[in-house]
Design a protein around this motif. Structure first.
Motif, PDB file in Angstrom:
ATOM      1  N   ARG A 100     -28.687  45.343 -59.528  1.00 23.46           N
ATOM      2  CA  ARG A 100     -28.580  46.092 -60.058  1.00 23.46           C
ATOM      3  C   ARG A 100     -29.784  46.954 -60.232  1.00 23.46           C
ATOM      4  N   VAL A 101     -30.043  47.873 -60.673  1.00 22.29           N
ATOM      5  CA  VAL A 101     -31.171  48.595 -60.540  1.00 22.29           C
ATOM      6  C   VAL A 101     -31.562  48.390 -61.583  1.00 22.29           C
ATOM      7  N   ILE A 102     -32.969  47.014 -62.350  1.00 24.63           N
ATOM      8  CA  ILE A 102     -33.306  47.321 -63.327  1.00 24.63           C
ATOM      9  C   ILE A 102     -34.824  46.730 -62.590  1.00 24.63           C
ATOM     10  N   VAL A 103     -36.016  48.595 -63.322  1.00 24.23           N
ATOM     11  CA  VAL A 103     -36.810  48.663 -63.236  1.00 24.23           C
ATOM     12  C   VAL A 103     -37.938  47.990 -64.601  1.00 24.23           C
ATOM     13  N   VAL A 104     -39.175  47.704 -63.781  1.00 20.13           N
ATOM     14  CA  VAL A 104     -39.860  46.989 -64.996  1.00 20.13           C
ATOM     15  C   VAL A 104     -41.340  48.092 -65.156  1.00 20.13           C
ATOM     16  N   PRO A 105     -40.876  48.483 -66.319  1.00 17.86           N
ATOM     17  CA  PRO A 105     -42.425  49.715 -66.611  1.00 17.86           C
ATOM     18  C   PRO A 105     -43.974  49.648 -65.881  1.00 17.86           C
ATOM     19  N   GLY A 106     -44.419  50.004 -64.796  1.00 14.71           N
ATOM     20  CA  GLY A 106     -45.731  48.941 -65.371  1.00 14.71           C
ATOM     21  C   GLY A 106     -45.788  48.724 -63.777  1.00 14.71           C
ATOM     22  N   ALA A 107     -45.055  47.893 -63.041  1.00 13.92           N
ATOM     23  CA  ALA A 107     -44.862  46.884 -61.948  1.00 13.92           C
ATOM     24  C   ALA A 107     -45.533  48.235 -61.044  1.00 13.92           C
ATOM     25  N   ARG A 108     -46.037  47.622 -60.263  1.00 11.95           N
ATOM     26  CA  ARG A 108     -46.036  48.430 -59.109  1.00 11.95           C
ATOM     27  C   ARG A 108     -45.052  48.516 -57.694  1.00 11.95           C
ATOM     28  N   LEU A 109     -44.832  49.784 -57.054  1.00  7.00           N
ATOM     29  CA  LEU A 109     -43.877  49.018 -56.335  1.00  7.00           C
ATOM     30  C   LEU A 109     -44.031  48.391 -55.191  1.00  7.00           C
ATOM     31  N   VAL A 110     -43.446  47.890 -54.515  1.00  9.55           N
ATOM     32  CA  VAL A 110     -43.831  46.608 -53.460  1.00  9.55           C
ATOM     33  C   VAL A 110     -43.901  48.418 -51.570  1.00  9.55           C
ATOM     34  N   GLY A 111     -44.388  47.944 -51.025  1.00 14.33           N
ATOM     35  CA  GLY A 111     -45.016  48.700 -50.265  1.00 14.33           C
ATOM     36  C   GLY A 111     -45.369  47.298 -48.862  1.00 14.33           C
ATOM     37  N   ALA A 112     -44.952  45.850 -48.481  1.00 15.94           N
ATOM     38  CA  ALA A 112     -45.064  45.325 -47.790  1.00 15.94           C
ATOM     39  C   ALA A 112     -43.828  44.609 -47.109  1.00 15.94           C
ATOM     40  N   GLY A 113     -43.559  43.538 -46.395  1.00 12.90           N
ATOM     41  CA  GLY A 113     -42.642  43.339 -45.147  1.00 12.90           C
ATOM     42  C   GLY A 113     -41.791  44.265 -44.648  1.00 12.90           C
ATOM     43  N   PRO A 114     -40.719  45.145 -45.091  1.00 12.35           N
ATOM     44  CA  PRO A 114     -39.369  45.629 -44.266  1.00 12.35           C
ATOM     45  C   PRO A 114     -40.233  47.043 -45.182  1.00 12.35           C
ATOM     46  N   TYR A 115     -40.552  46.701 -46.406  1.00 10.49           N
ATOM     47  CA  TYR A 115     -40.966  47.812 -47.002  1.00 10.49           C
ATOM     48  C   TYR A 115     -41.967  48.676 -46.430  1.00 10.49           C
ATOM     49  N   ARG A 116     -42.979  48.679 -45.625  1.00 11.46           N
ATOM     50  CA  ARG A 116     -43.729  49.487 -44.725  1.00 11.46           C
ATOM     51  C   ARG A 116     -43.396  50.573 -44.270  1.00 11.46           C
ATOM     52  N   PHE A 117     -41.780  50.250 -44.001  1.00 18.38           N
ATOM     53  CA  PHE A 117     -41.413  51.023 -42.921  1.00 18.38           C
ATOM     54  C   PHE A 117     -40.366  52.781 -43.844  1.00 18.38           C
ATOM     55  N   LEU A 118     -39.683  51.139 -44.625  1.00 18.66           N
ATOM     56  CA  LEU A 118     -38.344  51.567 -45.170  1.00 18.66           C
ATOM     57  C   LEU A 118     -38.821  51.766 -46.814  1.00 18.66           C
ATOM     58  N   ARG A 119     -37.930  52.893 -47.072  1.00 18.62           N
ATOM     59  CA  ARG A 119     -38.577  53.278 -48.834  1.00 18.62           C
ATOM     60  C   ARG A 119     -37.221  52.006 -49.331  1.00 18.62           C
ATOM     61  N   HIS A 120     -35.276  52.060 -48.197  1.00 21.87           N
ATOM     62  CA  HIS A 120     -34.821  51.388 -49.027  1.00 21.87           C
ATOM     63  C   HIS A 120     -33.992  50.665 -48.267  1.00 21.87           C
ATOM     64  N   PRO A 121     -34.844  49.870 -47.287  1.00 17.45           N
ATOM     65  CA  PRO A 121     -34.628  48.786 -46.139  1.00 17.45           C
ATOM     66  C   PRO A 121     -33.180  47.340 -46.015  1.00 17.45           C
ATOM     67  N   ASN A 122     -32.456  47.393 -47.564  1.00 21.34           N
ATOM     68  CA  ASN A 122     -32.053  46.642 -47.679  1.00 21.34           C
ATOM     69  C   ASN A 122     -30.952  47.807 -47.745  1.00 21.34           C
ATOM     70  N   TYR A 123     -30.619  49.075 -47.896  1.00 27.88           N
ATOM     71  CA  TYR A 123     -29.372  49.329 -47.574  1.00 27.88           C
ATOM     72  C   TYR A 123     -28.971  50.234 -46.028  1.00 27.88           C
ATOM     73  N   VAL A 124     -30.043  49.255 -45.354  1.00 26.73           N
ATOM     74  CA  VAL A 124     -30.002  49.970 -44.263  1.00 26.73           C
ATOM     75  C   VAL A 124     -29.123  48.897 -43.072  1.00 26.73           C
ATOM     76  N   ALA A 125     -29.458  47.119 -44.184  1.00 23.85           N
ATOM     77  CA  ALA A 125     -28.535  46.103 -43.818  1.00 23.85           C
ATOM     78  C   ALA A 125     -27.294  46.714 -44.436  1.00 23.85           C
ATOM     79  N   VAL A 126     -27.392  46.893 -45.684  1.00 25.44           N
ATOM     80  CA  VAL A 126     -26.034  46.851 -46.008  1.00 25.44           C
ATOM     81  C   VAL A 126     -24.476  48.220 -45.013  1.00 25.44           C
ATOM     82  N   VAL A 127     -25.500  49.655 -44.090  1.00 24.86           N
ATOM     83  CA  VAL A 127     -25.161  50.217 -43.615  1.00 24.86           C
ATOM     84  C   VAL A 127     -24.213  49.503 -42.267  1.00 24.86           C
ATOM     85  N   VAL A 128     -25.378  48.673 -41.942  1.00 26.01           N
ATOM     86  CA  VAL A 128     -25.009  47.984 -40.848  1.00 26.01           C
ATOM     87  C   VAL A 128     -23.822  47.096 -40.345  1.00 26.01           C
ATOM     88  N   GLU A 129     -24.583  45.893 -41.878  1.00 24.78           N
ATOM     89  CA  GLU A 129     -23.460  45.324 -41.969  1.00 24.78           C
ATOM     90  C   GLU A 129     -21.845  45.665 -42.341  1.00 24.78           C
TER      91      GLU A 129
END
Length: 172
Positions: A100-129
């Motif tokens: 689901r799209v649940i955002v905790v107010p004030g939480a920092r965006l993650v910029g590690a792992g695959p998020y260093r390269f893409l904003r939505h890498p999980n959706y790349v996995a969804v499209v490929v799969e």
């Protein structure tokens, strides 16, 4: 087709494991005043992804689709890579990952792992799969229908997620 049925069932079990992780993370996020966005498209996503798995099982059986090694083996490799990318995303986001799209107010965006390269890498996995899993056993109708429907859904989902993150999250 027994091994392919087993593969699709393993993917289904993996999806159930995702739901367990997502529910646990949703409880945590809501306990931290997490705000959910996009409730309206979530049931559509569930139906679409369930339909993908059903189509993967039914189309090869009903349409007598053969296993074509030149298509099936590369599609299997892409399916496995998509699973690896998905779990890299899940482990990188940790308690913030959710179906689901649940955002905790004030939480920092993650910029590690695959998020260093893409904003939505999980959706790349969804499209490929979504394209590759059916093609492992030549289920090209399932691959085509899912890919087209998922393109529409992801357009809505990504807009929703971007708006939610812009509203509530703190840049990394």
């Amino acid at each position: 087709m027994t091994w392919y049925t087993l593969l699709v069932l393993v993917v289904a079990v993996e999806r159930l494991a995702e739901l367990v992780v997502a529910r646990r993370n949703a409880v945590r996020a809501r306990a931290r005043d997490g705000v959910e966005h996009g409730r309206g498209h979530y049931p559509v996503m569930v139906v679409l992804h369930t339909g993908l798995l059903a189509g993967c099982l039914l189309e090869p059986l009903l349409a007598d689709r053969p296993f074509l090694p030149a298509l099936g083996w590369p599609a299997l490799a892409l399916t496995l890579l998509a699973q690896a990318l998905r779990w890299w995303c899940i482990t990188t986001l940790g308690p913030y990952w959710n179906t689901r799209v649940i955002v905790v107010p004030g939480a920092r965006l993650v910029g590690a792992g695959p998020y260093r390269f893409l904003r939505h890498p999980n959706y790349v996995a969804v499209v490929v799969e979504g394209a590759a899993l059916p093609l492992v056993h030549s289920a090209w109708i399932t691959a085509t229908v899912f890919t087209l429907a998922d393109a529409v859904l992801l357009t809505v989902r990504i807009r929703c997620e971007n708006a939610a993150l812009t509203t509530h999250a703190v840049p990394a």
